[in-house]
Design a protein around this motif. Sequence first.
Motif, PDB file in Angstrom:
ATOM      1  N   THR A 118       3.175   5.221  -2.576  1.00  0.00           N
ATOM      2  CA  THR A 118       2.432   5.505  -3.803  1.00  0.00           C
ATOM      3  C   THR A 118       2.491   6.992  -4.144  1.00  0.00           C
ATOM      4  O   THR A 118       2.700   7.843  -3.272  1.00  0.00           O
ATOM      5  CB  THR A 118       0.957   5.100  -3.686  1.00  0.00           C
ATOM      6  OG1 THR A 118       0.347   5.842  -2.620  1.00  0.00           O
ATOM      7  CG2 THR A 118       0.798   3.620  -3.418  1.00  0.00           C
ATOM      8  N   ASP A 140       1.873   9.339  -1.023  1.00  0.00           N
ATOM      9  CA  ASP A 140       1.530   8.660   0.233  1.00  0.00           C
ATOM     10  C   ASP A 140       2.765   7.891   0.674  1.00  0.00           C
ATOM     11  O   ASP A 140       3.068   6.822   0.150  1.00  0.00           O
ATOM     12  CB  ASP A 140       0.337   7.728   0.019  1.00  0.00           C
ATOM     13  CG  ASP A 140      -0.160   7.130   1.314  1.00  0.00           C
ATOM     14  OD1 ASP A 140       0.665   6.876   2.213  1.00  0.00           O
ATOM     15  OD2 ASP A 140      -1.373   6.896   1.431  1.00  0.00           O
ATOM     16  N   LYS A 142       2.267   4.231   2.050  1.00  0.00           N
ATOM     17  CA  LYS A 142       1.901   3.206   1.069  1.00  0.00           C
ATOM     18  C   LYS A 142       2.857   3.148  -0.115  1.00  0.00           C
ATOM     19  O   LYS A 142       2.666   2.339  -1.021  1.00  0.00           O
ATOM     20  CB  LYS A 142       0.473   3.455   0.573  1.00  0.00           C
ATOM     21  CG  LYS A 142      -0.579   3.335   1.658  1.00  0.00           C
ATOM     22  CD  LYS A 142      -1.976   3.561   1.086  1.00  0.00           C
ATOM     23  CE  LYS A 142      -3.038   3.417   2.165  1.00  0.00           C
ATOM     24  NZ  LYS A 142      -4.397   3.641   1.629  1.00  0.00           N
ATOM     25  N   ALA A 197       2.038   2.488  -7.439  1.00  0.00           N
ATOM     26  CA  ALA A 197       2.652   1.862  -6.276  1.00  0.00           C
ATOM     27  C   ALA A 197       4.079   1.459  -6.608  1.00  0.00           C
ATOM     28  O   ALA A 197       4.324   0.784  -7.607  1.00  0.00           O
ATOM     29  CB  ALA A 197       1.840   0.648  -5.854  1.00  0.00           C
TER      30      ALA A 197
END
Length: 115
Positions: A77, A72, A75, A23
């Motif tokens: 990530t 992603d 997100k 992340a």
Amino acid sequence: QVHLVESGGGLVQAGGSLRLSCAASVSVYSFSSMGWYRQAPGKQRELVATISRAGTTNYADSVKGRFTIARDNAKSTVNLQMNSLKPEDTAVYYCKVVTSLSTYWGQGTQVTVSS
């Protein structure tokens, strides 16, 4: 400054699967590329897989067909799905992102594959 937090490592038997996640503290659109590297004891850090801003992927020959890297955007990530794991995949896995100004590394997550 970009902060990266990795998760998903652990102990798994040969043939099993793990999913690593990294992340980022900023939008992934800030990065020209994102990727995963690994370092086994006594060995140099090596590339596992990368994904560019355009979505182009690149894999080490040793993981082709077994690992999948994906980003992603919502997100922020970058994930690494690892299937058919082998004992030789045992290593500390690091997330790496590249911007126009610098390169950032995560703290690493241990993956151990037992035979």
